[in-house]
Design a protein around this motif. Structure first.
Motif, PDB file in Angstrom:
ATOM      1  N   VAL A  10       0.830  -1.206   0.000  1.00  0.00           N
ATOM      2  CA  VAL A  10       0.000   0.000   0.000  1.00  0.00           C
ATOM      3  C   VAL A  10       0.867   1.260   0.000  1.00  0.00           C
ATOM      4  O   VAL A  10       0.598   2.212  -0.737  1.00  0.00           O
ATOM      5  CB  VAL A  10      -0.975  -0.010   1.194  1.00  0.00           C
ATOM      6  CG1 VAL A  10      -1.700   1.317   1.317  1.00  0.00           C
ATOM      7  CG2 VAL A  10      -1.981  -1.157   1.041  1.00  0.00           C
ATOM      8  N   TYR A  99     -11.470   0.064  -4.242  1.00  0.00           N
ATOM      9  CA  TYR A  99     -11.399  -0.271  -2.819  1.00  0.00           C
ATOM     10  C   TYR A  99     -10.329   0.611  -2.182  1.00  0.00           C
ATOM     11  O   TYR A  99      -9.161   0.567  -2.575  1.00  0.00           O
ATOM     12  CB  TYR A  99     -11.032  -1.751  -2.692  1.00  0.00           C
ATOM     13  CG  TYR A  99     -11.108  -2.333  -1.315  1.00  0.00           C
ATOM     14  CD1 TYR A  99     -12.156  -2.025  -0.444  1.00  0.00           C
ATOM     15  CD2 TYR A  99     -10.151  -3.239  -0.866  1.00  0.00           C
ATOM     16  CE1 TYR A  99     -12.233  -2.592   0.822  1.00  0.00           C
ATOM     17  CE2 TYR A  99     -10.220  -3.820   0.382  1.00  0.00           C
ATOM     18  CZ  TYR A  99     -11.265  -3.494   1.217  1.00  0.00           C
ATOM     19  OH  TYR A  99     -11.336  -4.064   2.462  1.00  0.00           O
ATOM     20  N   GLU A 101      -7.499   2.009   0.076  1.00  0.00           N
ATOM     21  CA  GLU A 101      -6.413   1.424   0.877  1.00  0.00           C
ATOM     22  C   GLU A 101      -5.801   2.455   1.811  1.00  0.00           C
ATOM     23  O   GLU A 101      -5.571   2.177   2.991  1.00  0.00           O
ATOM     24  CB  GLU A 101      -5.320   0.851  -0.042  1.00  0.00           C
ATOM     25  CG  GLU A 101      -5.792  -0.249  -0.981  1.00  0.00           C
ATOM     26  CD  GLU A 101      -5.990  -1.589  -0.288  1.00  0.00           C
ATOM     27  OE1 GLU A 101      -5.682  -1.698   0.910  1.00  0.00           O
ATOM     28  OE2 GLU A 101      -6.476  -2.516  -0.950  1.00  0.00           O
ATOM     29  N   GLU A 120     -17.245   9.461  -1.629  1.00  0.00           N
ATOM     30  CA  GLU A 120     -15.991   9.547  -0.874  1.00  0.00           C
ATOM     31  C   GLU A 120     -15.379   8.172  -0.668  1.00  0.00           C
ATOM     32  O   GLU A 120     -16.087   7.213  -0.354  1.00  0.00           O
ATOM     33  CB  GLU A 120     -16.229  10.218   0.485  1.00  0.00           C
ATOM     34  CG  GLU A 120     -16.395  11.731   0.353  1.00  0.00           C
ATOM     35  CD  GLU A 120     -15.810  12.505   1.551  1.00  0.00           C
ATOM     36  OE1 GLU A 120     -16.160  13.681   1.681  1.00  0.00           O
ATOM     37  OE2 GLU A 120     -14.997  11.932   2.325  1.00  0.00           O
ATOM     38  N   PRO A 123     -10.045   4.490   3.553  1.00  0.00           N
ATOM     39  CA  PRO A 123      -9.599   3.100   3.694  1.00  0.00           C
ATOM     40  C   PRO A 123     -10.773   2.157   3.992  1.00  0.00           C
ATOM     41  O   PRO A 123     -11.608   2.450   4.835  1.00  0.00           O
ATOM     42  CB  PRO A 123      -8.618   3.169   4.865  1.00  0.00           C
ATOM     43  CG  PRO A 123      -8.031   4.546   4.744  1.00  0.00           C
ATOM     44  CD  PRO A 123      -9.190   5.412   4.329  1.00  0.00           C
ATOM     45  N   ARG A 124     -10.810   1.064   3.228  1.00  0.00           N
ATOM     46  CA  ARG A 124     -11.815   0.006   3.353  1.00  0.00           C
ATOM     47  C   ARG A 124     -13.180   0.413   2.825  1.00  0.00           C
ATOM     48  O   ARG A 124     -14.149  -0.311   3.016  1.00  0.00           O
ATOM     49  CB  ARG A 124     -11.938  -0.540   4.793  1.00  0.00           C
ATOM     50  CG  ARG A 124     -10.609  -0.911   5.467  1.00  0.00           C
ATOM     51  CD  ARG A 124     -10.185  -2.354   5.206  1.00  0.00           C
ATOM     52  NE  ARG A 124      -9.639  -2.558   3.880  1.00  0.00           N
ATOM     53  CZ  ARG A 124      -8.400  -2.205   3.493  1.00  0.00           C
ATOM     54  NH1 ARG A 124      -7.569  -1.632   4.319  1.00  0.00           N
ATOM     55  NH2 ARG A 124      -7.984  -2.441   2.281  1.00  0.00           N
ATOM     56  N   SER A 125     -13.293   1.581   2.169  1.00  0.00           N
ATOM     57  CA  SER A 125     -14.516   1.877   1.424  1.00  0.00           C
ATOM     58  C   SER A 125     -14.483   1.124   0.106  1.00  0.00           C
ATOM     59  O   SER A 125     -13.438   1.054  -0.547  1.00  0.00           O
ATOM     60  CB  SER A 125     -14.624   3.365   1.056  1.00  0.00           C
ATOM     61  OG  SER A 125     -14.566   4.193   2.162  1.00  0.00           O
ATOM     62  N   VAL A 126     -15.628   0.604  -0.290  1.00  0.00           N
ATOM     63  CA  VAL A 126     -15.769  -0.013  -1.599  1.00  0.00           C
ATOM     64  C   VAL A 126     -16.685   0.878  -2.423  1.00  0.00           C
ATOM     65  O   VAL A 126     -17.785   1.201  -1.986  1.00  0.00           O
ATOM     66  CB  VAL A 126     -16.422  -1.405  -1.515  1.00  0.00           C
ATOM     67  CG1 VAL A 126     -16.395  -2.084  -2.890  1.00  0.00           C
ATOM     68  CG2 VAL A 126     -15.763  -2.274  -0.476  1.00  0.00           C
ATOM     69  N   CYS A 127     -16.222   1.288  -3.583  1.00  0.00           N
ATOM     70  CA  CYS A 127     -17.093   2.024  -4.492  1.00  0.00           C
ATOM     71  C   CYS A 127     -17.459   1.101  -5.643  1.00  0.00           C
ATOM     72  O   CYS A 127     -16.579   0.630  -6.372  1.00  0.00           O
ATOM     73  CB  CYS A 127     -16.415   3.288  -5.009  1.00  0.00           C
ATOM     74  SG  CYS A 127     -17.452   4.167  -6.201  1.00  0.00           S
ATOM     75  N   THR A 148      -7.182  -0.274  -4.537  1.00  0.00           N
ATOM     76  CA  THR A 148      -7.154  -1.458  -5.378  1.00  0.00           C
ATOM     77  C   THR A 148      -8.447  -1.475  -6.196  1.00  0.00           C
ATOM     78  O   THR A 148      -9.404  -0.775  -5.865  1.00  0.00           O
ATOM     79  CB  THR A 148      -7.009  -2.737  -4.525  1.00  0.00           C
ATOM     80  OG1 THR A 148      -7.840  -2.638  -3.372  1.00  0.00           O
ATOM     81  CG2 THR A 148      -5.575  -2.900  -4.066  1.00  0.00           C
TER      82      THR A 148
ATOM     83  N   LEU B   4     -22.652   2.978  -5.724  1.00  0.00           N
ATOM     84  CA  LEU B   4     -22.789   2.649  -4.308  1.00  0.00           C
ATOM     85  C   LEU B   4     -21.464   2.825  -3.591  1.00  0.00           C
ATOM     86  O   LEU B   4     -20.399   2.623  -4.167  1.00  0.00           O
ATOM     87  CB  LEU B   4     -23.218   1.188  -4.141  1.00  0.00           C
ATOM     88  CG  LEU B   4     -24.589   0.798  -4.695  1.00  0.00           C
ATOM     89  CD1 LEU B   4     -24.782  -0.702  -4.584  1.00  0.00           C
ATOM     90  CD2 LEU B   4     -25.695   1.540  -3.950  1.00  0.00           C
ATOM     91  N   CYS B   5     -21.558   3.181  -2.309  1.00  0.00           N
ATOM     92  CA  CYS B   5     -20.386   3.180  -1.435  1.00  0.00           C
ATOM     93  C   CYS B   5     -20.677   2.236  -0.287  1.00  0.00           C
ATOM     94  O   CYS B   5     -21.690   2.388   0.400  1.00  0.00           O
ATOM     95  CB  CYS B   5     -20.094   4.579  -0.916  1.00  0.00           C
ATOM     96  SG  CYS B   5     -18.627   4.619   0.126  1.00  0.00           S
ATOM     97  N   LEU B   6     -19.815   1.264  -0.099  1.00  0.00           N
ATOM     98  CA  LEU B   6     -19.976   0.297   0.987  1.00  0.00           C
ATOM     99  C   LEU B   6     -18.738   0.373   1.874  1.00  0.00           C
ATOM    100  O   LEU B   6     -17.711   0.928   1.467  1.00  0.00           O
ATOM    101  CB  LEU B   6     -20.149  -1.117   0.440  1.00  0.00           C
ATOM    102  CG  LEU B   6     -21.316  -1.297  -0.547  1.00  0.00           C
ATOM    103  CD1 LEU B   6     -20.831  -1.112  -1.976  1.00  0.00           C
ATOM    104  CD2 LEU B   6     -21.955  -2.656  -0.393  1.00  0.00           C
ATOM    105  N   GLN B   7     -18.845  -0.174   3.075  1.00  0.00           N
ATOM    106  CA  GLN B   7     -17.710  -0.069   3.987  1.00  0.00           C
ATOM    107  C   GLN B   7     -17.407  -1.430   4.598  1.00  0.00           C
ATOM    108  O   GLN B   7     -18.281  -2.056   5.187  1.00  0.00           O
ATOM    109  CB  GLN B   7     -18.021   0.952   5.101  1.00  0.00           C
ATOM    110  CG  GLN B   7     -16.828   1.285   5.987  1.00  0.00           C
ATOM    111  CD  GLN B   7     -15.724   2.066   5.261  1.00  0.00           C
ATOM    112  OE1 GLN B   7     -16.000   2.897   4.406  1.00  0.00           O
ATOM    113  NE2 GLN B   7     -14.466   1.763   5.590  1.00  0.00           N
ATOM    114  N   VAL B   8     -16.162  -1.856   4.424  1.00  0.00           N
ATOM    115  CA  VAL B   8     -15.718  -3.109   5.037  1.00  0.00           C
ATOM    116  C   VAL B   8     -15.233  -2.823   6.452  1.00  0.00           C
ATOM    117  O   VAL B   8     -14.460  -1.887   6.672  1.00  0.00           O
ATOM    118  CB  VAL B   8     -14.577  -3.746   4.209  1.00  0.00           C
ATOM    119  CG1 VAL B   8     -13.984  -4.947   4.926  1.00  0.00           C
ATOM    120  CG2 VAL B   8     -15.080  -4.131   2.822  1.00  0.00           C
TER     121      VAL B   8
END
Lengths: 204, 204
Positions: A10, A99, A101, A120, A123-127, A148, B4-8
């Protein structure tokens, strides 16, 4: 094909074991930013890397996937934050997943008809970028933005769709208070019905 | 479809904003582990969650993607580490990407013809599971193994392919020295040429 193990670093924005790398310097991004004077001034002082991508492309077979890591440097051209060129998938009904990082970013999305969305990324957000959305990444922080990503191997990229419309409908600028704001882009030309129809016709 | 925005949440193994969740308890995994006595003994003391998955399935259209997060608990049945059921994609030429978030695991892979591969997964490792490989996750650590993953939306899963062969060709056990080792599975029955051909025929 053999299973593979790759390693994301990262801090460096690298993918050890990947198959490709490219970087975009400021000189590769002419015409993207509103403030041409600020652009030329920064270019005169050097030609910084704005972002770099390392990826694995196992192949381009329909049904396969490509993934990688992108590192965007922090910076601004005038008030406008560093952005990637942006694209829509040449095969329009292909999605993409980004994703977070490290760092703080925005995914700027625009539908062919001109709807704008800003998501927005931390870290650890998935779009999840759904099919048929133009998308571009923006580093709104003071540090590298590292993400990533994964997308279908047969997606392809149409990088010119943004230029053909005079840019994206909005530009994201520093609001002068440590944050960002989106303003209308005066050079934006809405797509015609025929242009929109052409995008829909790229589905496979 | 809207972006969509998701959060891990890596510690919890959750995907805020996802569309689905399932968990597998030990009682769901009967017949998977070699040591039936140890299996029944653990079951008699309760029915622990072995792994849980949260995901986003935007749809199952060809060309779209599903992604999510999986959390595997640490544990052993006798000497054998906790494993997932494992599967091959029902549409055989679909890959999958697993991405290590926390903990230490193995991706156990097997080709229809019986070739075995074991790939270690640590934080920020990416495991690319190519088309036509059976795969299963194994938690070889003392902590939760958390991974994110992505695969094509039209992949489907054949969960029965492993049971039909009497298990995978190898079992991964504690080596008694804080590590792991792979041993042959005596109940494994190699697939016939017709069974192998049937897997190849599932390509789309």
């Amino acid at each position: 094909m053999e299973p593979l193990c790759l390693q994301v670093d990262v801090a460096k924005g690298t993918l050890a074991g990947g198959s490709g790398r490219y970087e975009k310097r400021l000189s590769d991004l002419g015409g993207i930013y509103a403030d041409r004077q600020a652009f030329e001034a920064m270019l005169a002082e050097g030609d910084p890397v704005v972002y770099a991508v390392e990826d694995l492309k196992p192949n381009t077979h329909p049904g396969d996937m490509i993934f990688g890591v992108t590192r965007m440097r922090p910076g601004k051209i005038g008030a406008e934050f560093f952005v990637t060129r942006g694209h829509i998938h040449a095969t329009g009904n292909r999605p993409e997943i980004y994703y977070g990082e490290s760092g703080t970013g925005l995914m700027q999305l625009e539908s062919p008809a001109g709807e704008s969305r800003l998501i927005e990324i931390r870290p650890r957000s998935v779009c999840y970028v759904p099919p048929f959305w133009i998308h571009r990444s923006i580093n709104i922080g003071h540090d590298d933005l590292v993400m990533t990503f994964a997308y279908p191997a047969d997606s392809g990229q149409d990088y010119d769709i943004i230029a053909r419309a005079g840019g994206m409908k909005q530009r994201v600028i520093d609001n002068g208070q440590g944050g960002w704001t989106a303003i209308d882009n005066p050079t934006y030309r809405p797509r015609t019905a025929a242009e929109i129809e052409r995008v829909w016709s790229t589905a496979a």
